[in-house]
Scaffold this active site. Structure first.
Site, mmCIF file in Angstrom:
data_model
loop_
_atom_site.group_PDB
_atom_site.id
_atom_site.type_symbol
_atom_site.label_atom_id
_atom_site.label_comp_id
_atom_site.label_asym_id
_atom_site.label_seq_id
_atom_site.Cartn_x
_atom_site.Cartn_y
_atom_site.Cartn_z
ATOM 1 N N PRO A 129 0.786 -1.239 0.000
ATOM 2 C CA PRO A 129 0.000 0.000 0.000
ATOM 3 C C PRO A 129 0.817 1.288 0.000
ATOM 4 O O PRO A 129 0.243 2.373 -0.093
ATOM 5 C CB PRO A 129 -0.837 -0.130 1.280
ATOM 6 C CG PRO A 129 -0.025 -1.015 2.169
ATOM 7 C CD PRO A 129 0.636 -2.002 1.251
ATOM 8 N N GLU A 157 -6.182 -12.987 -23.590
ATOM 9 C CA GLU A 157 -5.454 -12.346 -22.498
ATOM 10 C C GLU A 157 -3.998 -12.822 -22.439
ATOM 11 O O GLU A 157 -3.288 -12.544 -21.478
ATOM 12 C CB GLU A 157 -6.155 -12.626 -21.162
ATOM 13 C CG GLU A 157 -7.545 -12.000 -21.074
ATOM 14 C CD GLU A 157 -8.212 -12.212 -19.728
ATOM 15 O OE1 GLU A 157 -7.538 -12.724 -18.799
ATOM 16 O OE2 GLU A 157 -9.392 -11.861 -19.597
#
Length: 207
Positions: A129, A157
């Site tokens: 974070p 993908e």
């Protein structure tokens, strides 16, 4: 002891630096200080990834874990590691309109060709974070590891995924000796090592 909350941080300005597979922003903010008062303006680049789901695909009858192997460009570091092909938990990004549980079930079929039942939440964590917005939701689910085999992934993908079935003991041994070294797999397999007996009691006779 004072506990700070979202209200103790103020966003001053946001700038979008790049938009592609992920979004990169520059965030200007200030926040309250432990010693009292408020910080000056802090500027950080922030990679916006969103949320992801992962599955500890566990076979309680055979005490196996279904895992997937694929190349990861972020692990291509010739001076640090030998290979960018990583052994991982089944996982995928949570798209708009999807729940983490739906993604866990869908990715189990797409990446490993297995159907997950008795899906239960294990833990949710932030991934790095300090510079990334990504919330990781890790689930445990019952699978029949005898059905897990072959190559999988979506061509559009650019996925090239090989399924591997490991005993729980072998999977955890690879965590301990560093052969499994990506954070989602490490967290999930450590969680399984703490809870496998509970899962066996719940799932061995369950349909």
């Amino acid at each position: 002891m004072q506990q700070f909350t979202n209200e103790d941080l103020s966003i001053l300005k946001e700038e979008t630096l790049y938009e592609g597979f992920f979004t990169l922003k520059k965030i200007h903010f200030k926040h309250k200080l432990f010693a009292g008062g408020e910080s000056g303006e802090v500027v950080r680049e922030l990679l916006i990834k969103g949320s992801a789901s992962a599955v500890i695909a566990y076979d309680p009858n055979l005490d196996n874990v279904v895992m997937v192997e694929q190349v990861r460009i972020g692990a291509y570091a010739p001076n640090i590691t030998k290979t960018p092909w990583l052994l991982e938990l089944i996982a995928g990004m949570v798209e708009e309109g999807e729940s983490p549980e739906e993604v866990a079930k869908r990715e189990s079929e797409e990446e490993a060709g297995v159907t997950v039942s008795h899906l239960m939440h294990a833990l949710s964590v932030w991934d790095s974070p300090g510079g990334v917005i990504e919330r990781l939701h890790i689930f445990a689910g019952k699978v029949d590891s005898r059905q897990a085999k072959g190559l999988h992934g979506l061509a559009e993908e650019h996925e090239d995924i090989r399924v591997q079935v490991l005993s729980r003991q072998e999977a955890y041994a690879r965590v301990c000796d560093g052969r499994i070294d990506n954070c989602i797999a490490v967290l999930g397999l450590q969680w399984l090592q703490l809870h496998w007996q509970e899962l066996q009691q719940k799932w061995q006779d369950a349909e």
